[in-house]
Design an enzyme around this catalytic site. Structure first.
Site, PDB file in Angstrom:
ATOM      1  N   GLU A  66       0.819  -1.216   0.000  1.00 45.14           N
ATOM      2  CA  GLU A  66       0.000   0.000   0.000  1.00 45.14           C
ATOM      3  C   GLU A  66       0.852   1.264   0.000  1.00 45.14           C
ATOM      4  O   GLU A  66       0.631   2.191   0.790  1.00 45.14           O
ATOM      5  CB  GLU A  66      -0.963  -0.011   1.197  1.00 45.14           C
ATOM      6  CG  GLU A  66      -1.908  -1.188   1.149  1.00 45.14           C
ATOM      7  CD  GLU A  66      -3.011  -1.151   2.200  1.00 45.14           C
ATOM      8  OE1 GLU A  66      -2.771  -0.632   3.297  1.00 45.14           O
ATOM      9  OE2 GLU A  66      -4.107  -1.652   1.902  1.00 45.14           O
TER      10      GLU A  66
ATOM     11  N   ASP B 185      -8.306  -8.998   3.654  1.00 46.26           N
ATOM     12  CA  ASP B 185      -8.102  -7.880   4.574  1.00 46.26           C
ATOM     13  C   ASP B 185      -9.128  -7.805   5.692  1.00 46.26           C
ATOM     14  O   ASP B 185      -9.995  -6.941   5.661  1.00 46.26           O
ATOM     15  CB  ASP B 185      -8.125  -6.570   3.775  1.00 46.26           C
ATOM     16  CG  ASP B 185      -7.412  -5.456   4.503  1.00 46.26           C
ATOM     17  OD1 ASP B 185      -7.030  -5.669   5.657  1.00 46.26           O
ATOM     18  OD2 ASP B 185      -7.231  -4.389   3.905  1.00 46.26           O
TER      19      ASP B 185
ATOM     20  N   GLU C  90     -12.755  -2.187  11.881  1.00 42.74           N
ATOM     21  CA  GLU C  90     -12.728  -1.419  10.637  1.00 42.74           C
ATOM     22  C   GLU C  90     -13.792  -1.888   9.652  1.00 42.74           C
ATOM     23  O   GLU C  90     -14.427  -1.079   8.987  1.00 42.74           O
ATOM     24  CB  GLU C  90     -11.334  -1.547  10.001  1.00 42.74           C
ATOM     25  CG  GLU C  90     -11.243  -0.901   8.627  1.00 42.74           C
ATOM     26  CD  GLU C  90      -9.874  -1.064   7.978  1.00 42.74           C
ATOM     27  OE1 GLU C  90      -8.964  -1.646   8.600  1.00 42.74           O
ATOM     28  OE2 GLU C  90      -9.726  -0.600   6.832  1.00 42.74           O
TER      29      GLU C  90
HETATM   30  C1  BDP Z   1      -6.199  -2.222   5.872  1.00 44.20           C
HETATM   31  C2  BDP Z   1      -6.486  -0.847   6.399  1.00 44.20           C
HETATM   32  C3  BDP Z   1      -5.296   0.063   6.272  1.00 44.20           C
HETATM   33  C4  BDP Z   1      -4.077  -0.616   6.888  1.00 44.20           C
HETATM   34  C5  BDP Z   1      -3.864  -1.955   6.238  1.00 44.20           C
HETATM   35  C6  BDP Z   1      -2.714  -2.744   6.829  1.00 44.20           C
HETATM   36  O1  BDP Z   1      -7.571  -0.300   5.680  1.00 44.20           O
HETATM   37  O2  BDP Z   1      -5.602   1.272   6.932  1.00 44.20           O
HETATM   38  O3  BDP Z   1      -2.957   0.184   6.768  1.00 44.20           O
HETATM   39  O4  BDP Z   1      -5.019  -2.739   6.419  1.00 44.20           O
HETATM   40  O5  BDP Z   1      -2.987  -3.737   7.481  1.00 44.20           O
HETATM   41  O6  BDP Z   1      -7.247  -3.055   6.265  1.00 44.20           O
HETATM   42  O7  BDP Z   1      -1.564  -2.401   6.643  1.00 44.20           O
END
Ligand code: BDP
Length: 705
Positions: A295, A369, A397
């Site tokens: 990401e 996720d 989340e």
């Molecule tokens: C996702 C979240 C994000 C996190 C990412 C992670 O939306 O904010 O940074 O996981 O685990 O679910 O790195």
């Protein structure tokens, strides 16, 4: 000697009407009925460490509150004594050495011998855990006359990951701002940090990553290391180590180097010097957590190096000090056209056996996720020569943020019990992570924390249960969600069976309700963009294909679901061991709870219920909505057993959840109907509005984003 005040508070709070604000969590030491009163009258500590002192302070506070008597230290080891210590500090406990032999560094024994109660352990940390277990036994009205409890953790590292930024915002936090008031540290250390440590220690958590995985380099500067040290000093008596998330590019951003290539000697030297410096602040520092090449975060991949190259370089810097590297497996790349669910496995399996022994790979429970339901991550069982931690989200989340009632122990339990078949039947995820299957010594489980600076810590009373359940399961993954819920409900609210039984049933049904009203039958990632609050199944315009819900549900006029089969789809099923792969490859043998995760199913296909897919989808969404209405009714009947403040707040939150469940159901069905073009089954009303109405709903400011 502040006990009289506590006693007074305990007496005043004997009725449920007394206001409580949730601050005390499950460590509520209200007076128990006489019949359950502990025989303990005096405390006899052995040992002088800060950890023994912490145990004493908790026992004083707890037992004085629970008994309404002033219970403190005395040297009398006779009637009514609670003797605690290790074989090294107490001759009485030395006699229990044979029974302690299998309990390791952190386990404990609790025994009653006549009128004397003994908490014995091999280390002061075990004594502390035993003290909390004893208090729990009193709080939950156990028979204290003939106690004989032996317990030891199955996992070594039981850690909370705080996704807290240095400006006190939190990534995916729904309980206010970060509890770490960085700006005032180290000169002002809020008493809350000690209460946080007490709460963690009481459920066996022994580590905390203080900052967000998407890390800011400033955490490694002397300014912040002094603050980190101050927190470590507060936590140490409670047997909690601090860890930090580090940013891969730190040698460039802080050190002025031209590169962060892990094979460049200057880069390795920078990290080594940084580790050496860090240990001058925190001599028992735990180690680093790393999110790399994920990401948008930098990582060794930027230099065409592998995750093993990166992790090992950091591991070498920490090794002389005993630190570890937790390297996250949550990696996927926009440029990679491969099914996102396959990417972590593809990257990490070729690296199996190439990580240092102080490196762990940390995988989320599922390959996408933290969704309300995912099949277990295919990396579990596929890395026999690598230490592997399980990472779960405690913060919700994807399960309703602060206000929904989603008790997550069933989600954790589902993955812990999942059978990977890596070494034949019975090769559960638990056995992968506790070392039983592959014999790895470094074992652990991480939970993304839901703690913030809200008075009740977690944004709602029932969110506290998820923190609690995480700790209890990381200590003993074989505990059942029901047993944990029972324990938590008794500690947090009431021991009255008229309260415990219905509330525990409500908790156990709650996560499935969220699955049903958000993403039933294996659907996933239908959440709105960015903040993930509310439905957004129609979203198709984000720059990365795999950030769009349409990528995951693949609705078309023919049907719904992501074909991950080998024969016609992405082939993700083949990442599992053959018996599991075979089960998921065939729609008829795939559990229906995960059907649309693995298969694109025609709208008119018949499911096990006899319904078509379309009808079943409608039925499931409606079941989810109905469950939220039931939860509200259950809670409404609990008013006599709960103080007003906590009762009213939860009642309002459950009403919010019911409203949101309708919203999810209506929005998703209005959207999917544009593909299925089928009528709603009898008794199930169509949504009141067309899909355009739901698309127009927008929330500019949502917490945690
Ligand atoms: C996702 C979240 C994000 C996190 C990412 C992670 O939306 O904010 O940074 O996981 O685990 O679910 O790195």
């Amino acid at each position: 000697m502040i006990r009289p005040i506590l006693v007074l508070i305990a007496i005043l709070c004997a009725t449920p009407a007394c206001a409580e604000d949730g601050y005390d969590l499950w460590l509520r030491y209200h007076r128990v009925e006489t019949v359950y009163r502990t025989p303990v009258r005096t405390l006899v500590p052995n040992g002088t460490s800060p950890t023994v002192a912490a145990a004493t302070s908790e026992l004083e506070r707890g037992l004085s509150g629970l008994t309404g008597r002033n219970i403190g230290i005395a040297r009398n080891t006779g009637d009514g004594a609670l003797v605690y210590g290790t074989p090294a500090t107490s001759p009485l406990i030395a006699r229990l050495a044979p029974q302690l032999a299998t309990l390791g560094d952190e386990g404990y024994l609790i025994k009653t011998q006549g009128r004397v109660t003994i908490i014995a352990a091999n280390s002061d940390a075990g004594v502390l855990y035993g003290a909390f277990a004893y208090l729990r036994a009193v709080q939950t009205r156990q028979d204290l006359v003939a106690l004989d409890i032996a317990s030891a953790p199955r996992l070594k590292v039981r850690i909370l990951d705080h996704w807290d930024n240095l400006d006190r915002t939190q990534e995916r936090g729904y309980a206010g701002f970060s509890i770490w008031d960085w700006h005032k540290m180290p000169d002002y250390m809020s008493p809350r940090y000690t209460d946080y440590a007490r709460a963690d220690a009481s459920i066996g958590i022994n580590g905390a990553v203080l900052n967000n995985v998407s890390a800011n380099v400033n955490i490694l500067t002397p300014l912040y290391l002094a603050k980190v040290k101050a927190l470590a000093d507060v936590f140490r008596p409670w047997h909690i180590k601090v860890y930090l998330a580090v940013k891969w590019s730190a040698p460039m951003e802080l050190g002025g180097l031209k590169t962060a290539d892990p094979l460049d000697p200057a880069v390795a030297a920078w990290w080594k010097a940084k580790a050496d410096e860090l240990y001058t602040y925190v001599p028992d520092f735990g180690g680093f957590l790393v999110k790399a090449n994920s990401e948008g975060q930098p990582g060794p991949g930027d230099y065409h190096r592998t995750h093993a190259d990166g992790a090992n370089m950091l591991a070498d810097a920490l090794k002389p000090h005993g630190g570890i590297v937790m390297w996250r497996a949550f990696v996927y790349a926009a440029e990679n056209p491969e099914d996102r669910a396959k990417q972590a496995y593809d990257e990490f399996v070729p690296l199996d056996g190439r990580f240092r022994d102080n490196v762990v790979v940390q995988a989320k429970n599922g390959a996408i996720d933290f969704q309300p339901r995912e099949p277990f991550h295919p990396l579990f069982g596929a890395l026999p020569h690598t230490n592997l931690f399980l990472e779960v989200q405690i913060t919700k989340e994807y399960l309703g943020l602060a206000t929904s009632l989603a008790y997550l122990a069933p989600l954790y339990e589902e993955v812990l019990h999942a059978d990977t078949f890596a070494k034949g039947p019975g090769s559960t995820v638990t056995k992968v992570i506790d070392g039983a299957l592959f014999g790895n010594a470094l074992t652990g489980m991480a939970g993304v924390s839901n703690v913030g600076d809200d008075r009740n810590w977690t944004g709602s009373e029932f969110n506290q249960a998820n923190w609690y359940a995480f700790g209890r399961l990381a200590w003993d993954p074989s505990l059942s969600s029901r047993a944990i819920a029972q324990e938590w409900a008794r500690l947090t609210f009431s021991n009255d069976p008229r309260f415990v039984a219905p509330v525990v049933d409500m908790m156990l049904a709650s996560r499935e309700a969220v699955v049903d009203y958000m993403t039933p039958l294996g659907l996933h990632h239908l959440m709105a963009t960015g903040h993930h609050y509310g439905p957004g199944p129609w979203v198709d315009d984000l720059k990365r294909p795999d950030w769009n819900p349409v990528y995951y549900h693949k609705a078309d006029t023919n049907g719904l679901g992501f074909d991950r089969t080998v024969v016609t789809g992405s082939g993700a099923t083949a990442q599992y061991a053959p018996p599991v792969a075979k089960m998921f490859e065939n729609a008829d043998t795939t559990p229906e709870t995960m059907l649309l995760w693995f298969h694109h199913v025609p709208w008119t296909a018949k499911l096990k219920s006899g319904h078509t897919l379309w009808d079943e989808l409608v039925v499931k969404y409606d079941e989810g909505v109905a469950a939220t209405a039931r939860a509200r009714a259950t809670w409404a009947a609990m008013k006599p057993y709960v103080d007003d403040e906590r009762f009213e707040e939860e009642a309002a939150y459950l009403a919010i959840e019911e409203k949101e469940a309708h919203w999810w159901r209506d929005a998703c069905l209005a959207y999917f109907e544009t593909f299925s073009k089928l009528p709603f089954p009898a008794g199930h009303a169509p949504p009141p509005h067309g899909v355009a109405y739901y698309k127009a709903i927008n929330f500019p400011f949502v917490p945690g984003h």
